[in-house]
Structures are given as structure tokens and as C-alpha cells.
Write a protein that holds these residues in place. Structure first.
Motif, PDB file in Angstrom:
ATOM      1  N   ARG A  18      25.856  54.284  40.956  1.00 48.28           N
ATOM      2  CA  ARG A  18      24.468  54.723  40.804  1.00 48.28           C
ATOM      3  C   ARG A  18      23.797  53.980  39.644  1.00 48.28           C
ATOM      4  NH1 ARG A  18      25.672  59.415  41.174  1.00 48.28           N
ATOM      5  NH2 ARG A  18      25.559  60.228  39.056  1.00 48.28           N
ATOM      6  N   LEU A  19      24.520  53.821  38.558  1.00 46.06           N
ATOM      7  CA  LEU A  19      23.956  53.131  37.404  1.00 46.06           C
ATOM      8  C   LEU A  19      23.741  51.649  37.706  1.00 46.06           C
ATOM      9  CD1 LEU A  19      23.071  53.630  34.500  1.00 46.06           C
ATOM     10  CD2 LEU A  19      25.359  53.008  33.752  1.00 46.06           C
ATOM     11  N   ALA A  20      24.659  51.042  38.478  1.00 46.10           N
ATOM     12  CA  ALA A  20      24.499  49.630  38.853  1.00 46.10           C
ATOM     13  C   ALA A  20      23.254  49.434  39.708  1.00 46.10           C
ATOM     14  CB  ALA A  20      25.739  49.143  39.600  1.00 46.10           C
ATOM     15  N   GLY A  21      22.915  50.429  40.517  1.00 42.91           N
ATOM     16  CA  GLY A  21      21.698  50.333  41.309  1.00 42.91           C
ATOM     17  C   GLY A  21      20.449  50.348  40.465  1.00 42.91           C
ATOM     18  N   ASP A  22      20.503  51.021  39.298  1.00 42.37           N
ATOM     19  CA  ASP A  22      19.330  51.119  38.423  1.00 42.37           C
ATOM     20  C   ASP A  22      19.292  50.040  37.350  1.00 42.37           C
ATOM     21  OD1 ASP A  22      18.484  53.381  39.776  1.00 42.37           O
ATOM     22  OD2 ASP A  22      19.512  54.758  38.421  1.00 42.37           O
ATOM     23  N   ALA A  23      20.447  49.522  36.958  1.00 43.20           N
ATOM     24  CA  ALA A  23      20.514  48.587  35.828  1.00 43.20           C
ATOM     25  C   ALA A  23      21.543  47.502  36.119  1.00 43.20           C
ATOM     26  CB  ALA A  23      20.867  49.342  34.549  1.00 43.20           C
ATOM     27  N   ALA A  24      21.350  46.801  37.226  1.00 41.47           N
ATOM     28  CA  ALA A  24      22.334  45.815  37.677  1.00 41.47           C
ATOM     29  C   ALA A  24      22.601  44.737  36.634  1.00 41.47           C
ATOM     30  CB  ALA A  24      21.857  45.172  38.981  1.00 41.47           C
ATOM     31  N   LEU A  25      21.570  44.290  35.940  1.00 41.69           N
ATOM     32  CA  LEU A  25      21.727  43.200  34.972  1.00 41.69           C
ATOM     33  C   LEU A  25      22.787  43.539  33.932  1.00 41.69           C
ATOM     34  CD1 LEU A  25      20.826  40.546  33.626  1.00 41.69           C
ATOM     35  CD2 LEU A  25      19.031  41.850  32.456  1.00 41.69           C
ATOM     36  N   HIS A  26      22.803  44.778  33.444  1.00 35.16           N
ATOM     37  CA  HIS A  26      23.722  45.163  32.369  1.00 35.16           C
ATOM     38  C   HIS A  26      25.047  45.711  32.892  1.00 35.16           C
ATOM     39  CE1 HIS A  26      20.403  44.486  29.703  1.00 35.16           C
ATOM     40  NE2 HIS A  26      19.675  45.404  30.303  1.00 35.16           N
ATOM     41  N   VAL A  27      25.022  46.300  34.093  1.00 34.77           N
ATOM     42  CA  VAL A  27      26.216  46.991  34.580  1.00 34.77           C
ATOM     43  C   VAL A  27      27.156  46.064  35.343  1.00 34.77           C
ATOM     44  CG1 VAL A  27      27.048  48.879  36.047  1.00 34.77           C
ATOM     45  CG2 VAL A  27      25.004  49.190  34.632  1.00 34.77           C
ATOM     46  N   LEU A  28      26.622  45.201  36.209  1.00 37.50           N
ATOM     47  CA  LEU A  28      27.484  44.377  37.064  1.00 37.50           C
ATOM     48  C   LEU A  28      28.482  43.526  36.275  1.00 37.50           C
ATOM     49  CD1 LEU A  28      25.054  43.290  39.933  1.00 37.50           C
ATOM     50  CD2 LEU A  28      27.001  44.859  40.080  1.00 37.50           C
ATOM     51  N   PRO A  29      28.090  42.905  35.139  1.00 41.23           N
ATOM     52  CA  PRO A  29      29.096  42.125  34.405  1.00 41.23           C
ATOM     53  C   PRO A  29      30.265  42.977  33.907  1.00 41.23           C
ATOM     54  CG  PRO A  29      26.882  41.524  33.689  1.00 41.23           C
ATOM     55  CD  PRO A  29      26.744  42.748  34.552  1.00 41.23           C
ATOM     56  N   GLN A  30      30.029  44.274  33.694  1.00 39.59           N
ATOM     57  CA  GLN A  30      31.088  45.140  33.167  1.00 39.59           C
ATOM     58  C   GLN A  30      31.995  45.698  34.264  1.00 39.59           C
ATOM     59  OE1 GLN A  30      29.878  47.745  29.754  1.00 39.59           O
ATOM     60  NE2 GLN A  30      27.806  47.197  30.405  1.00 39.59           N
ATOM     61  N   VAL A  31      31.544  45.609  35.522  1.00 40.90           N
ATOM     62  CA  VAL A  31      32.356  46.178  36.610  1.00 40.90           C
ATOM     63  C   VAL A  31      32.896  45.083  37.530  1.00 40.90           C
ATOM     64  CG1 VAL A  31      31.162  48.392  36.557  1.00 40.90           C
ATOM     65  CG2 VAL A  31      30.303  46.584  38.059  1.00 40.90           C
ATOM     66  N   GLU A  32      32.973  43.841  37.034  1.00 38.35           N
ATOM     67  CA  GLU A  32      33.483  42.750  37.876  1.00 38.35           C
ATOM     68  C   GLU A  32      34.913  43.003  38.341  1.00 38.35           C
ATOM     69  OE1 GLU A  32      33.052  38.735  36.604  1.00 38.35           O
ATOM     70  OE2 GLU A  32      30.941  38.956  36.088  1.00 38.35           O
ATOM     71  N   SER A  33      35.698  43.739  37.570  1.00 34.79           N
ATOM     72  CA  SER A  33      37.091  43.972  37.950  1.00 34.79           C
ATOM     73  C   SER A  33      37.226  45.128  38.936  1.00 34.79           C
ATOM     74  CB  SER A  33      37.928  44.275  36.703  1.00 34.79           C
ATOM     75  OG  SER A  33      37.474  45.464  36.083  1.00 34.79           O
ATOM     76  N   LEU A  34      36.157  45.895  39.154  1.00 32.30           N
ATOM     77  CA  LEU A  34      36.191  47.029  40.083  1.00 32.30           C
ATOM     78  C   LEU A  34      35.611  46.610  41.420  1.00 32.30           C
ATOM     79  CD1 LEU A  34      34.988  49.931  37.760  1.00 32.30           C
ATOM     80  CD2 LEU A  34      37.307  49.111  38.165  1.00 32.30           C
ATOM     81  N   GLU A  35      36.167  47.176  42.494  1.00 29.56           N
ATOM     82  CA  GLU A  35      35.799  46.739  43.838  1.00 29.56           C
ATOM     83  C   GLU A  35      35.485  47.949  44.697  1.00 29.56           C
ATOM     84  OE1 GLU A  35      37.538  43.475  47.061  1.00 29.56           O
ATOM     85  OE2 GLU A  35      38.765  44.187  45.401  1.00 29.56           O
ATOM     86  N   SER A  36      34.267  47.975  45.246  1.00 27.87           N
ATOM     87  CA  SER A  36      33.896  49.053  46.163  1.00 27.87           C
ATOM     88  C   SER A  36      32.729  48.590  47.014  1.00 27.87           C
ATOM     89  CB  SER A  36      33.504  50.321  45.394  1.00 27.87           C
ATOM     90  OG  SER A  36      32.196  50.200  44.852  1.00 27.87           O
ATOM     91  N   SER A  37      32.567  49.237  48.170  1.00 38.30           N
ATOM     92  CA  SER A  37      31.443  48.872  49.035  1.00 38.30           C
ATOM     93  C   SER A  37      30.120  49.217  48.372  1.00 38.30           C
ATOM     94  CB  SER A  37      31.565  49.595  50.380  1.00 38.30           C
ATOM     95  OG  SER A  37      31.600  50.996  50.196  1.00 38.30           O
ATOM     96  N   GLY A  38      30.098  50.296  47.585  1.00 37.63           N
ATOM     97  CA  GLY A  38      28.867  50.658  46.888  1.00 37.63           C
ATOM     98  C   GLY A  38      28.445  49.607  45.882  1.00 37.63           C
ATOM     99  N   LEU A  39      29.403  49.100  45.108  1.00 40.74           N
ATOM    100  CA  LEU A  39      29.075  48.035  44.155  1.00 40.74           C
ATOM    101  C   LEU A  39      28.669  46.757  44.891  1.00 40.74           C
ATOM    102  CD1 LEU A  39      31.856  48.500  41.436  1.00 40.74           C
ATOM    103  CD2 LEU A  39      29.411  49.016  41.233  1.00 40.74           C
TER     104      LEU A  39
END
Length: 274
Positions: A40-61
């Protein structure tokens, strides 16, 4: 705390809470259990969140990254890194949308499926199609069979009226003797207009193979100078993309004094893009 994280509205968060590595302690402690909140947070703040969740894998991300790539210029690089790292999950998430009934979602997903194919993820896409069924396989193959340079938006961007391609340096062919004909220069300019630094128009690869690098650099800088002379309209800042794609060290040296000068001329955003 985990229940609150996964269920709460994220709009109350201050941006400084998750910039940098602000999410890493939470990810280290909870891992995939924190995915609903992270998605949910990646949907609102992709610029800041996506670099921190590169190691996590899900269809939502995967869908967050795909939407960010298409709709948020500032987050496109971060989204591209996530999608390249997880092509199989991205393909599985995108294919149902690419052949679905929702027009807006379909256009986004089709663009990303083509982009994944250009990144060499054909087999990941085919495997995902097989898992989705025979209809998905039948719909995907014509898409993969289309030459990448033939894939164009429904409406091409309009080249600006101030751009006089006939007065630009003509790119030289690699035989060292001939140059691109004048009639081809508007199409070359259009190739840059269709590009982003993360997703260049596929036809540019053939241009790079055909023309000398130095002459392409000169062509791009010539367009850039015309843009500056036309008061650098923001809607045509794809001129920076041209410099990014075919520029060289000399391009960087020429650009540096402008980057230093622009903030003092109320052009901070232009300096950041440059």
C-alpha cells in the motif's frame, strides 16, 4: 504493531519516515509478513519505497512498480530496477491485466509486457502465460512476434515547431562517407521523443549500429541548443533524454556550467532533470 502496519491508512505518515532506509528495520524484523502495508505504501510513495523493497517479491509490488514506471517519471528508475530483478513475478501479475477488459489497466500492462520482452524476459512471459492458460498463450505470442521498433503509441508526440531538423548536424554512417538523408532526420528526432532514459525506443538500437557515436552526439546536442534558443519549454525536455542516450563525456562537460547556472535563473527543476 504488525496488525496496525498492515491495516492502517498510510496517509498520516510523514515522508521523512520512509525516505532513505527508514523501512529497513521493519523489513528486517517482519519480512514478508509486512507485505500488505509495504504494498500500500509503495502505491503511494513508489520513489522512496521501491528501492527498499527490491529484495521482496510479490504480485502487489510488481503492479506498484509497473504503475510507477508508466505514470511517475521520478520513480521510473526505481521501478525499472525492481521489475528487472523480478521478471517472473512481474509477468504473472501483468498478463491478466494485459488481456483484460479494463482499458486503463490493459494499456499500462501491455506497455510493461512489451518492455519486459525488450529486457529479455520472453521466457518468463511465456512461462507466465502457460500458467494462466491457453488463452493467455495464444494472446501473448503475436505480441512477442511484433518487432519492437514497430510498437508505437496510439498517438505520436508532435515535434515542436521550433525544431529545424534540416539545420542539425547529419549523423554519419559507419562507412565514414555517407550521412543520413535529410528526410530521415525528423524520424530520428521522433525516436528520441518516444524514448525515456529507462525505456529507449527500440528503433534507436538500429540507429546506434548504423551511425557513428560522435555524429549522433552532435545531432542530439544540436537539438538541445535549438531547445535552449526556444526558451527551453518544459514539455519538450525529452531533449535531455537524447543527451542521456547518445551523449558522451564532452556532453557532460558542456552541460555542467548550465546545471550550475539554471537554479539562479529560476530553473531549478530543469537543473535537476539535467
Amino acid at each position: 504493531a504488525l496488525q496496525v502496519w498492515n491495516a492502517a491508512d498510510m496517509s498520516f505518515w510523514e515522508p521523512t519516515s520512509y525516505r532513505g532506509n527508514g523501512l529497513m528495520p521493519l523489513i528486517a524484523r517482519f519480512g514478508l509478513a509486512a507485505l500488505p502495508g509495504l504494498e500500500r505504501l509503495a502505491g503511494d510513495a513508489a520513489l522512496h519505497v521501491l528501492p527498499q523493497v527490491e529484495s521482496l517479491e510479490s504480485s502487489g509490488l510488481a503492479l506498484c512498480a509497473a504503475n510507477a514506471f508508466v505514470r511517475l517519471k521520478t520513480a521510473r528508475s526505481a521501478a525499472a530496477r525492481w521489475l528487472r530483478r523480478h521478471p517472473a513475478t512481474s509477468a504473472l501479475a501483468l498478463l491478466p491485466l494485459a488481456f483484460g477488459k479494463n482499458k486503463k489497466a490493459r494499456e499500462m500492462a501491455l506497455q510493461m509486457v512489451r518492455w519486459l520482452a525488450q529486457q529479455g524476459a520472453d521466457e518468463a512471459l511465456r512461462d507466465a502465460a502457460r500458467r494462466h492458460g491457453a488463452d493467455a498463450v495464444a494472446a501473448l505470442e503475436p505480441l512477442l512476434a511484433t518487432a519492437p521498433w514497430q510498437i508505437l503509441p496510439a498517438q505520436l508526440p508532435e515535434l515542436p515547431g521550433w525544431l529545424i531538423t534540416a539545420s542539425l548536424p547529419r549523423p554519419l554512417l559507419r562507412d565514414g562517407v555517407h550521412a543520413l538523408p535529410l528526410a530521415a532526420l525528423p524520424d530520428l528526432a521522433m525516436s528520441f521523443a518516444l524514448s525515456t532514459p529507462e525505456a529507449p525506443y527500440a528503433g534507436l538500437e538500429a540507429v546506434r549500429e548504423t551511425c557513428t557515436p560522435e555524429s549522433l552526439t552532435d545531432f542530439a546536442w544540436g537539438m538541445f541548443e535549438q531547445w535552449l534558443s526556444a526558451t527551453a519549454p518544459a514539455k519538450d525536455n525529452w531533449m535531455f533524454t537524447a543527451l542521456a542516450l547518445v551523449g558522451n563525456d564532452e556532453t557532460a562537460r558542456r552541460l555542467t556550467p548550465l546545471l550550475r547556472r539554471w537554479p539562479g535563473e529560476s530553473a531549478h527543476a530543469r537543473a535537476v532533470t539535467g
